[in-house]
Design an enzyme around this catalytic site. Structure first.
Site, mmCIF file in Angstrom:
data_model
loop_
_atom_site.group_PDB
_atom_site.id
_atom_site.type_symbol
_atom_site.label_atom_id
_atom_site.label_comp_id
_atom_site.label_asym_id
_atom_site.label_seq_id
_atom_site.Cartn_x
_atom_site.Cartn_y
_atom_site.Cartn_z
ATOM 1 N N HIS A 96 8.037 -9.040 -29.148
ATOM 2 C CA HIS A 96 9.078 -10.004 -28.788
ATOM 3 C C HIS A 96 10.001 -10.217 -29.963
ATOM 4 O O HIS A 96 9.563 -10.359 -31.100
ATOM 5 C CB HIS A 96 8.449 -11.345 -28.381
ATOM 6 C CG HIS A 96 9.348 -12.143 -27.494
ATOM 7 N ND1 HIS A 96 9.308 -12.064 -26.122
ATOM 8 C CD2 HIS A 96 10.337 -13.020 -27.786
ATOM 9 C CE1 HIS A 96 10.224 -12.870 -25.609
ATOM 10 N NE2 HIS A 96 10.870 -13.462 -26.604
ATOM 11 N N ASP A 142 8.518 -22.805 -20.155
ATOM 12 C CA ASP A 142 9.479 -22.099 -21.007
ATOM 13 C C ASP A 142 10.716 -21.709 -20.201
ATOM 14 O O ASP A 142 11.837 -21.826 -20.688
ATOM 15 C CB ASP A 142 8.862 -20.859 -21.662
ATOM 16 C CG ASP A 142 9.910 -20.151 -22.523
ATOM 17 O OD1 ASP A 142 10.487 -20.819 -23.406
ATOM 18 O OD2 ASP A 142 10.199 -18.968 -22.280
ATOM 19 N N ARG A 146 18.024 -25.133 -23.268
ATOM 20 C CA ARG A 146 18.355 -24.941 -24.696
ATOM 21 C C ARG A 146 19.569 -24.037 -24.837
ATOM 22 O O ARG A 146 20.404 -24.221 -25.730
ATOM 23 C CB ARG A 146 17.160 -24.340 -25.435
ATOM 24 C CG ARG A 146 16.021 -25.330 -25.627
ATOM 25 C CD ARG A 146 14.758 -24.642 -26.135
ATOM 26 N NE ARG A 146 14.998 -23.914 -27.352
ATOM 27 C CZ ARG A 146 14.479 -22.703 -27.624
ATOM 28 N NH1 ARG A 146 13.683 -22.092 -26.771
ATOM 29 N NH2 ARG A 146 14.753 -22.113 -28.758
ATOM 30 N N SER A 151 8.458 -21.246 -27.528
ATOM 31 C CA SER A 151 9.032 -20.489 -26.418
ATOM 32 C C SER A 151 8.459 -19.072 -26.401
ATOM 33 O O SER A 151 7.980 -18.572 -25.375
ATOM 34 C CB SER A 151 10.560 -20.453 -26.586
ATOM 35 O OG SER A 151 11.137 -19.473 -25.773
ATOM 36 N N LYS A 182 5.084 -17.590 -23.849
ATOM 37 C CA LYS A 182 5.251 -16.429 -22.950
ATOM 38 C C LYS A 182 4.222 -15.355 -23.275
ATOM 39 O O LYS A 182 3.652 -14.736 -22.396
ATOM 40 C CB LYS A 182 6.648 -15.814 -23.132
ATOM 41 C CG LYS A 182 7.753 -16.584 -22.435
ATOM 42 C CD LYS A 182 9.029 -15.757 -22.373
ATOM 43 C CE LYS A 182 9.822 -15.756 -23.650
ATOM 44 N NZ LYS A 182 10.679 -16.910 -23.880
HETATM 45 N N1 URA Z 1 13.297 -15.710 -27.653
HETATM 46 C C1 URA Z 1 12.633 -16.571 -26.862
HETATM 47 O O1 URA Z 1 11.923 -16.167 -25.950
HETATM 48 N N2 URA Z 1 12.767 -17.871 -27.107
HETATM 49 C C2 URA Z 1 13.527 -18.375 -28.102
HETATM 50 O O2 URA Z 1 13.579 -19.563 -28.262
HETATM 51 C C3 URA Z 1 14.225 -17.463 -28.931
HETATM 52 C C4 URA Z 1 14.097 -16.124 -28.680
#
Ligand code: URA
Length: 440
Positions: A82, A161, A168, A183, A187
């Site tokens: 990620h 999220d 956000r 966040s 996930k």
């Molecule tokens: N990627 C995400 O999934 N969340 C964030 O807050 C920033 C980048």
């Protein structure tokens, strides 16, 4: 407990209890706490911060706001990666099939565009038919059948999220270390992978502008992941200029396809190889990143990664002939070059400003739920260190609306900075934290 009191406590810089965090996140996810209260709370968190304990509680509450997948019946090792968000970051489109074609399953939950950065799900949805919303059963079936699945948040997986992320994006509350950490890690935990590589971006095109902040975020996310028995490492990578050359959904899919077919920009290919090699070491298939790199390069050059990409996209509903002939991806009506006003060398490319220009073109959202235009964006022809002559194109803008084109053109005028002498090219990789082969 009342939402307004929890907002006030965070506004005043107090540490929230686990019960308060759970009350707030659950209340918001289940519709008892309004968007405007959640927005105010996110702003309070952004301004006041959170302790590591609060951030861990927030992450686990968000992860458990829906189902947490147990993938042990599908595979003993499932990998995920990620990015914390960067301009032109299309690495998932390359890294996921690259790792999967070497036999390490990839199960990933990705996000949509956030602020001035694009999101993997928006990019994938520029491929007609691609299904990003999967049920838990579909997610597992795709993973078991093809060794690769990339889905978005759903009502079943990390719904907290999904809802907070959308707020956000449009309330200037992205750039918060605990909000980013929770966040991303919620996930990752919900999607069930046990090997996680984090791509932490630093620089103008990232949410974190200093190496210190990026390292703090990486350490926090690694600690959260390890607290729930995940194997986690992080790459700190430069985002002072866009990664690769394409910025914008379908344009980035095209560039990822070039890399999957053995070509593409060198910085993008190299970064994908770094992330993929770290995943293979964490997954235990190779003892060192150096040892895995040769296998990964071969898989890019001999077509295995590309064939895995086509298999993945097709299995998730994407029309294979579109990725096989990328000219059939969405294209913009108005295509215009921006010429260089002078001779010299490119000293700086302001990545955030490039990202903002693509949002103005319609590639990102200005308010929650906006549709994105998959065709629009920017392709850079010059990057830091390149020589340029007056009149040469610096970049090409792809637009579908003349007003938006004019706004993007104005935003792009200040993107480039020049020098008379060749400046050093920025090192792409800053450092790797938590690699198991660091001492070998
Ligand atoms: N990627 C995400 O999934 N969340 C964030 O807050 C920033 C980048």
């Amino acid at each position: 407990m009342r939402a307004v009191d929890i907002i006030a406590r965070k506004r005043d810089g107090l540490e929230l209890t686990s019960a308060e965090i759970e009350f707030f996140v659950r209340g918001f996810t289940e519709g008892r706490i309004a968007d405007y209260q959640a927005s105010a709370w996110c702003m309070a968190v952004l301004l006041r911060g959170m302790t590591a304990r609060e951030a861990t509680d927030l992450t686990l509450t968000m992860a458990y706001s829906g189902h947490v997948l147990d993938l042990s019946s599908v595979a003993a090792v499932v990998a995920d990666k990620h990015s914390t968000g960067g301009v032109g970051d299309k690495t998932t489109l390359v890294v996921a099939p690259l790792v999967a074609c070497l036999g390490v399953p990839v199960g990933k939950m990705s996000g949509r565009g956030l602020s001035f950065t694009g999101g993997t799900i928006d990019k994938l949805e520029s491929i007609p038919g691609y299904r990003a919303t999967l049920t838990e059963a579909q997610f597992k079936r795709q993973l078991a059948g093809h060794g690769i699945v990339v889905a978005g948040q759903s009502a079943e997986l990390a719904p907290a999220d999904g809802q907070l992320y959308a707020l956000r994006d449009v309330t200037a509350t992205v750039e918060s270390l605990p909000l980013i950490a929770s966040s991303i890690m919620s996930k990752k935990i919900a999607a069930g992978a046990n090997v996680i590589v984090l791509d932490v971006k630093v620089g103008s095109g990232a949410f974190l502008k200093t190496a210190t902040e990026a390292e703090q975020l990486a350490e926090l996310m690694i600690a959260i992941g390890r607290s729930v028995d995940r194997r986690v490492a992080a790459v700190i990578a430069d985002m002072s200029q866009p990664l690769g050359r394409a910025v914008g959904n379908a344009l980035e899919v095209r560039e990822a396809i070039e890399v999957l077919q053995g070509g593409g920009p060198a910085d993008l290919r190299d970064h994908c190889l770094t992330l993929a090699s770290l995943i293979l070491v964490l997954a235990g298939t190779h003892p060192t990143q150096a040892a895995s790199r040769a296998d990964l390069e071969r898989a890019l050059d001999d077509g295995r990664a590309w064939r895995k990409f086509v298999e993945w996209i097709t299995a998730q509903g994407g029309v294979p002939s579109v990725v096989e002939q990328p000219a059939r991806l969405p294209t913009a009506r108005l295509v215009e070059d921006l010429p260089s006003p002078r001779d010299g060398f490119i000293e700086q490319v302001d990545a955030q400003q490039v990202g903002m220009a693509t949002v103005l073109l319609g590639a990102g959202r200005e308010k929650k739920g906006d549709a994105v235009d998959h065709a629009v964006g920017v392709v850079l022809h010059k990057k830091v260190g390149d020589p340029v002559a007056a009149g040469e194109p610096l970049l090409t803008v792809h637009a579908n609306d003349s007003d938006r084109l004019a706004a993007a053109r104005a935003a792009l005028l200040d993107v480039f900075h020049w020098s008379e002498t060749p400046p050093p090219r920025p090192a792409h990789l800053h450092r790797i934290i938590g690699a198991p082969d660091a001492d070998r």
